[in-house]
Design an enzyme around this catalytic site. Structure first.
Site, PDB file in Angstrom:
ATOM      1  N   GLY A  12      -0.437  32.319  20.483  1.00  0.00           N
ATOM      2  CA  GLY A  12       0.700  32.084  21.389  1.00  0.00           C
ATOM      3  C   GLY A  12       1.958  32.732  20.833  1.00  0.00           C
ATOM      4  CB  ALA A  13       2.260  35.574  18.475  1.00  0.00           C
ATOM      5  CD  GLN A  16      10.399  27.487  24.735  1.00  0.00           C
ATOM      6  OE1 GLN A  16      11.612  27.420  24.548  1.00  0.00           O
ATOM      7  NE2 GLN A  16       9.637  26.433  24.953  1.00  0.00           N
ATOM      8  CB  ILE A  17       6.699  27.621  19.206  1.00  0.00           C
ATOM      9  CG1 ILE A  17       7.080  26.339  19.956  1.00  0.00           C
ATOM     10  CG2 ILE A  17       6.447  27.311  17.726  1.00  0.00           C
ATOM     11  CD1 ILE A  17       6.025  25.243  19.951  1.00  0.00           C
ATOM     12  CD  GLN A 113      -7.234  29.854  19.945  1.00  0.00           C
ATOM     13  OE1 GLN A 113      -6.655  28.996  19.271  1.00  0.00           O
ATOM     14  NE2 GLN A 113      -6.603  30.610  20.817  1.00  0.00           N
ATOM     15  CB  THR A 130       1.933  23.747  17.015  1.00  0.00           C
ATOM     16  OG1 THR A 130       2.088  23.741  15.588  1.00  0.00           O
ATOM     17  CG2 THR A 130       3.255  23.417  17.664  1.00  0.00           C
ATOM     18  CG  ASP A 160       6.012  13.505  16.799  1.00  0.00           C
ATOM     19  OD1 ASP A 160       6.591  13.619  17.885  1.00  0.00           O
ATOM     20  OD2 ASP A 160       4.914  14.045  16.563  1.00  0.00           O
ATOM     21  CG  HIS A 188       2.769  15.522  19.334  1.00  0.00           C
ATOM     22  ND1 HIS A 188       4.040  15.270  18.906  1.00  0.00           N
ATOM     23  CD2 HIS A 188       2.891  16.467  20.299  1.00  0.00           C
ATOM     24  CE1 HIS A 188       4.892  16.013  19.581  1.00  0.00           C
ATOM     25  NE2 HIS A 188       4.221  16.759  20.432  1.00  0.00           N
TER      26      HIS A 188
HETATM   27  P1  NAD Z   1       5.144  28.948  25.591  1.00  0.00           P
HETATM   28  O1  NAD Z   1       4.554  28.734  26.939  1.00  0.00           O
HETATM   29  O2  NAD Z   1       6.501  29.533  25.448  1.00  0.00           O
HETATM   30  O3  NAD Z   1       4.160  29.886  24.738  1.00  0.00           O
HETATM   31  C1  NAD Z   1       2.791  29.650  24.681  1.00  0.00           C
HETATM   32  C2  NAD Z   1       2.135  30.996  24.495  1.00  0.00           C
HETATM   33  O4  NAD Z   1       0.751  30.769  24.310  1.00  0.00           O
HETATM   34  C3  NAD Z   1       2.288  31.905  25.712  1.00  0.00           C
HETATM   35  O5  NAD Z   1       2.863  33.141  25.304  1.00  0.00           O
HETATM   36  C4  NAD Z   1       0.856  32.078  26.206  1.00  0.00           C
HETATM   37  O6  NAD Z   1       0.615  33.370  26.721  1.00  0.00           O
HETATM   38  C5  NAD Z   1       0.075  31.826  24.922  1.00  0.00           C
HETATM   39  N1  NAD Z   1      -1.322  31.466  25.133  1.00  0.00           N
HETATM   40  C6  NAD Z   1      -1.864  30.729  26.136  1.00  0.00           C
HETATM   41  N2  NAD Z   1      -3.188  30.684  26.002  1.00  0.00           N
HETATM   42  C7  NAD Z   1      -3.497  31.372  24.895  1.00  0.00           C
HETATM   43  C8  NAD Z   1      -4.726  31.694  24.250  1.00  0.00           C
HETATM   44  N3  NAD Z   1      -5.892  31.294  24.745  1.00  0.00           N
HETATM   45  N4  NAD Z   1      -4.677  32.434  23.126  1.00  0.00           N
HETATM   46  C9  NAD Z   1      -3.502  32.862  22.634  1.00  0.00           C
HETATM   47  N5  NAD Z   1      -2.303  32.615  23.209  1.00  0.00           N
HETATM   48  C10 NAD Z   1      -2.321  31.874  24.320  1.00  0.00           C
HETATM   49  O7  NAD Z   1       5.018  27.557  24.842  1.00  0.00           O
HETATM   50  P2  NAD Z   1       5.760  27.082  23.513  1.00  0.00           P
HETATM   51  O8  NAD Z   1       7.050  26.456  23.889  1.00  0.00           O
HETATM   52  O9  NAD Z   1       5.728  28.171  22.509  1.00  0.00           O
HETATM   53  O10 NAD Z   1       4.800  25.872  23.105  1.00  0.00           O
HETATM   54  C11 NAD Z   1       3.478  26.122  22.695  1.00  0.00           C
HETATM   55  C12 NAD Z   1       2.692  24.826  22.639  1.00  0.00           C
HETATM   56  O11 NAD Z   1       3.255  23.953  21.658  1.00  0.00           O
HETATM   57  C13 NAD Z   1       2.701  24.017  23.928  1.00  0.00           C
HETATM   58  O12 NAD Z   1       1.409  23.466  24.113  1.00  0.00           O
HETATM   59  C14 NAD Z   1       3.690  22.899  23.661  1.00  0.00           C
HETATM   60  O13 NAD Z   1       3.441  21.768  24.468  1.00  0.00           O
HETATM   61  C15 NAD Z   1       3.382  22.639  22.213  1.00  0.00           C
HETATM   62  N6  NAD Z   1       4.389  21.910  21.448  1.00  0.00           N
HETATM   63  C16 NAD Z   1       3.925  21.033  20.502  1.00  0.00           C
HETATM   64  C17 NAD Z   1       4.811  20.342  19.725  1.00  0.00           C
HETATM   65  C18 NAD Z   1       4.308  19.394  18.661  1.00  0.00           C
HETATM   66  O14 NAD Z   1       5.138  18.753  18.007  1.00  0.00           O
HETATM   67  N7  NAD Z   1       3.012  19.261  18.417  1.00  0.00           N
HETATM   68  C19 NAD Z   1       6.181  20.517  19.909  1.00  0.00           C
HETATM   69  C20 NAD Z   1       6.631  21.430  20.858  1.00  0.00           C
HETATM   70  C21 NAD Z   1       5.714  22.136  21.625  1.00  0.00           C
HETATM   71  C1  LMR Z   2       7.573  17.969  21.914  1.00  0.00           C
HETATM   72  O1  LMR Z   2       7.286  16.937  21.288  1.00  0.00           O
HETATM   73  O2  LMR Z   2       8.714  18.473  21.903  1.00  0.00           O
HETATM   74  C2  LMR Z   2       6.519  18.619  22.783  1.00  0.00           C
HETATM   75  O3  LMR Z   2       5.238  18.195  22.398  1.00  0.00           O
HETATM   76  C3  LMR Z   2       6.794  18.340  24.221  1.00  0.00           C
HETATM   77  C4  LMR Z   2       5.868  19.101  25.138  1.00  0.00           C
HETATM   78  O4  LMR Z   2       5.349  18.442  26.072  1.00  0.00           O
HETATM   79  O5  LMR Z   2       5.671  20.316  24.973  1.00  0.00           O
END
Ligand code: NAD
Ligand code: LMR
Length: 330
Positions: A12-13, A16-17, A113, A130, A160, A188
């Site tokens: 998911g490079a 946003q993250i 994966q 993540t 968290d 989470h």
């Molecule tokens: P985003 O939508 O900006 O980016 C996700 C990226 O993943 C996209 O570019 C997409 O094309 C790519 N992607 C989708 N399927 C894929 C695959 N099979 N292989 C490779 N890449 C793939 O999302 P983000 O804001 O970067 O968030 C990513 C994830 O992290 C989300 O699931 C979000 O809910 C989660 N998140 C988790 C936490 C936590 O604390 N655990 C916190 C924030 C966000």
């Molecule tokens: C967060 O805790 O910020 C994310 O897991 C929220 C989300 O649903 O992407």
């Protein structure tokens, strides 16, 4: 400086993250200022052009520790020989999607994966998931990677944990660095349990400093557990820089070790500690040393904590049941 670079995969490079995470890794925040890194970036095909732009920026950073960057949409190729995998990419919940649809879409991603890591990753592989639903995605990946010890698959609850420390610091009007022994238990998700009963400010117990059950139940726990939703409401998109930072904290502390007298929260495969069903990926207090983490043993849990932990663990068991029925647990 160590001459052998660490190979780090990030999925998911182009998201946003990823946009925060990659630059922090390249600058040495993950493995320290003396360890070069090779980045292996996985995206879905439609996002590869955007990822090429991110790679241009990474190169323009002229990071002395960044040896090389490879990109691709084939997990088998991207994960070949990797020492660390940061699984961030996931399918977000779309309009009309039910929870089962989300588990199904992500089940397909994380089982593929897990298999690819099993086939080609390095022996010392460490994985942090993540992408949401992070705990169950980690469970799916590990169960599709039978040749890799399950303990190498973990999920992120450090965000968290950090959120809980920040709320506590605000309540006590003190810097976060004075606080220790915070714990997040469970999933989470909004069912998580941020536990202050073992937490301390220096040598003082937090429960002695704050004897306020109303604040705990009505303010602290809901604020931490619903912080992700509050950020989505405010920003129009989910937490990104803080999630990237927590992902770095999680893996750095696992590899380089946790500070003396303190612990961190990590979602790890349960060994049955604290009555949490064996095998599910649930958050625990953990210390780490020499690249191995350990669940902190023998903490006393009061009835309030026990009930909250059990509720979050039940949700994880339901998620496990759903992905078992969908056929994703290898
Ligand atoms: P985003 O939508 O900006 O980016 C996700 C990226 O993943 C996209 O570019 C997409 O094309 C790519 N992607 C989708 N399927 C894929 C695959 N099979 N292989 C490779 N890449 C793939 O999302 P983000 O804001 O970067 O968030 C990513 C994830 O992290 C989300 O699931 C979000 O809910 C989660 N998140 C988790 C936490 C936590 O604390 N655990 C916190 C924030 C966000
Ligand atoms: C967060 O805790 O910020 C994310 O897991 C929220 C989300 O649903 O992407």
């Amino acid at each position: 400086m160590s001459s052998t670079p660490i190979k780090v995969a990030v999925t998911g490079a182009a998201g946003q993250i990823g946009y925060s995470l990659l630059f922090r890794i390249a600058s040495g925040d993950l493995f320290g200022p003396h360890t070069p890194v090779e980045l292996r970036l996985l995206e879905i095909a439609p996002a590869l052009p955007a990822l090429e732009g991110v790679v241009m920026e990474l190169l323009d950073g002229a990071f002395p520790l960044l040896d090389s960057v490879q990109i691709g949409d084939n997990p088998e190729k991207v994960f070949d020989g990797v020492n660390a995998a940061l699984l961030v990419g996931a399918r977000p919940r779309g309009p009309g999607m039910e929870r089962r649809d989300l588990l199904e879409a992500n089940g397909a991603i994380f089982s593929a994966q897990g298999k690819a890591l099993n086939n080609g990753a390095a022996e010392d592989l460490r994985v942090v998931v993540t992408g949401n639903p992070a705990n169950t995605n980690a469970l799916i990946a590990l169960s599709n990677a039978p040749d890799i010890p399950a303990s190498r698959f973990t999920a992120l609850t450090r965000l968290d944990h950090n959120r809980a420390l920040a709320q506590l610091a605000a309540k006590l009007h003190c810097p976060v660095r004075e606080l220790n022994r915070m714990t997040i238990w469970g999933n989470h998700s909004a069912s998580q349990y941020p536990d202050i009963f073992s937490a301390r400010r220096g040598e003082q117990s937090i429960s002695d400093l704050i004897d306020d059950q109303h604040w705990l139940e009505q303010e602290f726990i809901p604020t931490v557990a619903n912080r992700g939703a509050a950020i989505i409401a405010a920003r129009g998109s989910s937490s990104a820089a803080s999630a990237a930072s927590a992902t770095i904290d999680h893996l750095r502390d696992w590899v380089l070790g946790t500070p003396n007298q303190d612990w961190v929260s990590m979602a790890v495969p349960s060994d049955g500690s604290y009555g949490v069903a064996e095998g599910i990926v649930s958050s625990f207090p953990c210390t780490a040393q020499d690249g191995e983490y350990r669940i902190v043993p023998d903490l006393e849990l009061n009835d309030f904590s026990r009930a909250r932990i059990d509720a979050s663990v039940s949700e994880l068991l339901e998620e496990r049941e759903a992905v078992t029925q969908l056929g994703f647990l290898g």
